[in-house]
Motif scaffolding. Structure first.
Motif, PDB file in Angstrom:
ATOM      1  N   ALA A 175      -0.855   4.790  -1.946  1.00 20.89           N
ATOM      2  CA  ALA A 175      -2.457   4.645  -1.650  1.00 20.89           C
ATOM      3  C   ALA A 175      -2.559   4.402  -0.093  1.00 20.89           C
ATOM      4  CB  ALA A 175      -2.926   3.477  -2.044  1.00 20.89           C
ATOM      5  N   LEU A 176      -1.698   4.759   0.937  1.00 19.03           N
ATOM      6  CA  LEU A 176      -2.073   5.097   2.330  1.00 19.03           C
ATOM      7  C   LEU A 176      -2.944   5.978   2.476  1.00 19.03           C
ATOM      8  CD1 LEU A 176      -1.647   4.038   4.932  1.00 19.03           C
ATOM      9  CD2 LEU A 176       0.278   5.284   5.342  1.00 19.03           C
ATOM     10  N   GLY A 177      -4.068   5.683   3.265  1.00 21.98           N
ATOM     11  CA  GLY A 177      -5.177   6.774   3.397  1.00 21.98           C
ATOM     12  C   GLY A 177      -6.162   7.034   2.259  1.00 21.98           C
ATOM     13  N   LYS A 178      -5.929   6.659   1.236  1.00 25.81           N
ATOM     14  CA  LYS A 178      -6.525   6.715   0.109  1.00 25.81           C
ATOM     15  C   LYS A 178      -7.669   5.677  -0.290  1.00 25.81           C
ATOM     16  CE  LYS A 178      -2.907   9.500  -2.299  1.00 25.81           C
ATOM     17  NZ  LYS A 178      -3.143  10.873  -2.150  1.00 25.81           N
TER      18      LYS A 178
ATOM     19  N   VAL B  26       1.083  -1.202  -0.051  1.00 23.15           N
ATOM     20  CA  VAL B  26      -0.212  -0.020  -0.017  1.00 23.15           C
ATOM     21  C   VAL B  26       0.862   1.223  -0.062  1.00 23.15           C
ATOM     22  CG1 VAL B  26      -0.278   0.037   2.608  1.00 23.15           C
ATOM     23  CG2 VAL B  26      -1.868   1.061   1.081  1.00 23.15           C
TER      24      VAL B  26
END
Lengths: 390, 362
Positions: A75-78, A70
């Motif tokens: 993409a962390l937090g998305k 991730v």
């Protein structure tokens, strides 16, 4: 097939240098494509609203690979969507990026497809798509499947091994113009192809695609921000998906008559106003895992009459300087990191529309076709244009 | 972050049987067992459906492209199918986008899992870093145990709280026997502080629904529930989380969905949370904004949260979120509520979060 509630365009692409990448991990490969994609337009991860990832997990044997990577995927937090649809997956990711933008969900969506086939067993993974009783023993892997399909295609169309070999020569020579391509063979000849090892009749080694490591990324943007990133965005005019029946025995002429490709392409053509694909497209990037497949796909896409694929290559129609260049990038026959392969078709078509394909740029491209192809004859189609949809 | 409300409607609901082992059906038949009643419920036939979004996992099916098992029964040959490899609550979000942009009008959403055919430890081991982690032979239960330890150490919850969540779920289960709090606390230890009954048992099951555009819904003239908004957010991989018991991205996903719908949490009268471990329900409940500790546990016991029983009452990976959505939609359609919030998870230690907001038709 749709034009969408919001107009959408590909505004950035990025690819790794494909091949045997012993210098980079899977995560690094994915991030390399993402970084190149964003850097090409001065974008940052903060500009990205959502990420769609594509990878065939059983090839490298990592379950939930999107969750493990991730961070590398940015993409962390998305919102992070994970698709896996076989050979089509890169195109399926591109279509998902389109739908998420066209529906008004997000303004900029990053799509990334990645695969490191050198760390897995490609043929073993592909073999699992077949019926364990009836198919796996006789049509193992991609080679077995295409050997069976090509045999039928030869019988139906009269296409010759020499004509198929011309496709191999075209692909590997075009690849020499593509800095990212895996197999570059500037001096390969038809004779070389025909003399290469017979893997499974009628497929010679040089008739098949390689197993590559690599990744590809795109940014799909809504109209309101597309012009901020690209002077000449590649607008999406139509998308379509269709799959055939699951087992080969249910559609025995699968290569000679590609029903899913016919269905998806005709839907997309109707939506984009394509009346004569040979005339209306300036370039096509089609997902041809084997030489015979490109000839059959050209027929089923309507570039020539059914059975006319061999004549098409004989006449040079699909050469890089022909009336309708097919796979000026070198195609799947030259580069095949499965999770990225179909996205490379989309990205290369977008690059042609944006005028950014470098040495393999076709002059004056306005409209381009990209296709994805995979298990149970799954077909994705995307039509891109320099002209904004009405 | 942009966002938009949806104009997608649920017009058909269907569920296959749920059992530890269903040896009388193939995966294809199991999916059809859910799709067929969903189609009938919508008053349509398979030929009317033009596309599908499916949810399943290749590793659990033991084959690559696991949706090949089901795409013929989801939308027929030559339909437009896409497969999401996550909990089906995320697939619903993607399916809504395909409807809302005009690409699709009448679709099936289906999730399947036949967990009896897989070896959980072997499959879960494959989710770990192959270089640094697999040698110590971890699985999802071990990471969940780290998480529960962190949660309990913080004093926010206890093993007894989790046991009460399990007992509340099993009390509502249609497929699993009821258990008491004492049963849970006395069940075999798996990884400290977790016990066997803290985890939802592996199941074979499938669930499906038929969704459509607003225009199609008017033509069908069937009882319907609106999918008002969906949202999804990814959290960090378990090893990269400062506190495994903190799930900030769950709260963000809920906030996104509520904002896009123009709702507040107070507008919601039905809440379903889907996670495989009992303690994760307490983490999610707190993140959603339902408070914590004793008061939160009582919400589960009173059926204010997870009236269906949720994943702990019998479901499976990929399917659990859709089970919750189908259950909530059925209740709304029957007049037992007005607005519902469903939050499901995917990944090790509940890494990613998928939110669906439903509203009864007026």
């Amino acid at each position: 097939m749709s034009r969408g509630a919001v107009r959408a365009a590909i505004v950035a692409t990025g690819q790794t240098d494909h091949g045997r990448r012993f210098d980079a991990s899977m995560a690094e490969i994915a991030r390399e494509a993402i970084d190149r994609c964003l850097a090409s337009r001065g974008l940052a991860l903060a500009d990205i609203d959502a990420v769609v990832a594509g990878n065939m997990e059983m090839f490298e044997g990592i379950y939930l690979v999107d969750q493990l990577f991730v961070g590398a995927l940015g993409a962390l937090g998305k919102p992070l969507y994970k698709l896996n649809t076989g050979g089509t997956v890169g195109a399926s990711v591109a279509l998902a990026c389109y739908h998420l933008v066209a529906a008004g969900r997000h303004r900029r969506v990053l799509g990334v497809g990645f695969q490191k086939q050198s760390e897995g067993s490609t043929q073993s993974a592909i073999t699992t798509v077949g019926d364990p009783i009836w198919e796996r023993a006789v049509m193992a892997g991609a080679i077995g499947n295409f050997a069976s399909m090509a045999s039928t295609y030869i019988a139906e169309s009269g296409v010759t091994p020499e004509q198929a070999a011309k496709v191999a020569v075209k692909a590997r020579r075009n690849a020499c113009l593509n800095p990212h391509a895996h197999l570059k063979m500037p001096d390969v000849t038809v004779e070389d192809v025909l003399a290469s090892e017979m893997l499974a009749y009628p497929i010679h080694r040089l008739d098949m695609c390689p197993a590559s490591d690599g990744a590809c990324a795109i940014v799909m943007a809504a109209e309101e921000v597309a012009a901020e990133s690209a002077d000449r965005p590649a607008w999406v005019h139509a998308v379509a998906t269709a799959h055939d029946q699951q087992y080969m025995g249910d559609s025995p002429k699968r290569l000679a008559v590609m029903r899913s490709l016919q269905a998806a392409s005709r839907k997309a053509y109707a939506h984009a106003g394509i009346e004569d694909p040979l005339r209306d497209f300036d370039v096509a990037e089609v997902y041809e895992p084997a030489t015979y497949a490109e000839l059959a796909m050209c027929e089923n896409l309507g570039f020539c009459p059914m059975g006319g694929g061999g004549k098409l290559i004989d006449n040079g129609v699909t050469l890089i300087d022909g009336p309708l260049p097919v796979n000026p990038s070198g195609g799947v026959l030259s580069t095949n990191p499965v999770g990225a392969t179909a996205m490379i078709r989309v990205a290369e078509a977008a690059m042609q529309v944006m005028g950014e394909a470098g040495a393999h740029q076709i002059p004056d491209v306005t409209r381009a076709l990209a296709t994805g192809y995979g298990g149970n004859a799954w077909t994705d189609v995307m039509i891109l244009s320099a002209e904004r949809p009405k | 972050m942009s966002g938009a409300a949806s104009d997608t409607w649920i017009v058909g609901l269907g569920e296959a049987r749920t059992a530890p082992t269903l040896q009388d059906v193939s995966i294809n038949e199991l999916a059809w067992e859910a799709v067929a009643p969903a189609l009938a419920d919508a008053g349509v036939v398979l030929a009317d459906v033009t596309g599908a979004v499916t949810a399943s996992q290749d590793f659990w099916d033991g084959r690559t492209i696991s949706s090949m098992n089901v795409n013929e029964v989801a939308c027929g040959a030559y339909g437009s199918e896409a497969k999401v490899a996550a909990d089906c609550a995320q697939a619903i979000g993607y399916a809504c986008a395909r409807i809302d942009d005009g690409d699709q009008h009448l679709n099936v959403v289906v999730a399947h899992a036949k967990e009896s055919e897989g070896d959980a430890h072997t499959i879960e081991l494959a989710a770990f870093d192959p270089y640094y982690e697999r040698q110590i032979d971890p699985d999802e239960t071990i990471i969940a145990a780290f998480q529960a330890s962190s949660l309990y150490a913080r004093g926010a919850a206890s093993a007894e709280h989790s046991a009460r969540v399990v007992a509340a779920a099993r009390k509502r289960s249609k497929v699993l026997e009821a258990v008491s709090v004492e049963d849970v606390l006395a069940s075999a230890p798996t990884a400290t502080p977790l016990r066997v009954l803290d985890r939802a048992p592996l199941m074979d099951t499938a669930s499906a629904m038929v969704i459509c555009s607003g225009g199609q819904r008017r033509k069908l003239d069937r009882p319907a529930v609106q999918i008002v908004a969906t949202a999804t957010r990814a959290g960090a991989y378990w090893r990269e989380r400062d506190d495994l018991a903190a799930v900030p991205q769950a709260a963000e996903a809920v906030r996104d969905a509520l904002e896009w719908a123009g709702w507040s949490l107070a507008d919601v009268d039905l809440i379903e949370l889907a996670a495989p471990f009992a303690h994760q329900h307490l983490m999610l409940g707190e993140a959603v904004g339902l408070g914590g500790g004793e008061a939160l546990v009582e919400r589960f016991e009173h059926g204010e949260v997870n009236d269906s029983g949720g994943w702990l009452a019998g479901s499976a990976g990929s399917v659990a979120g859709l089970h919750s959505v189908v259950s909530a939609a059925r209740r709304l359609r029957d007049g037992n509520g007005h607005r519902a919030l469903i939050c499901a998870t995917s990944g090790l230690a509940a890494q990613s979060y998928h939110v669906v907001l439903l509203e009864a038709a007026t």
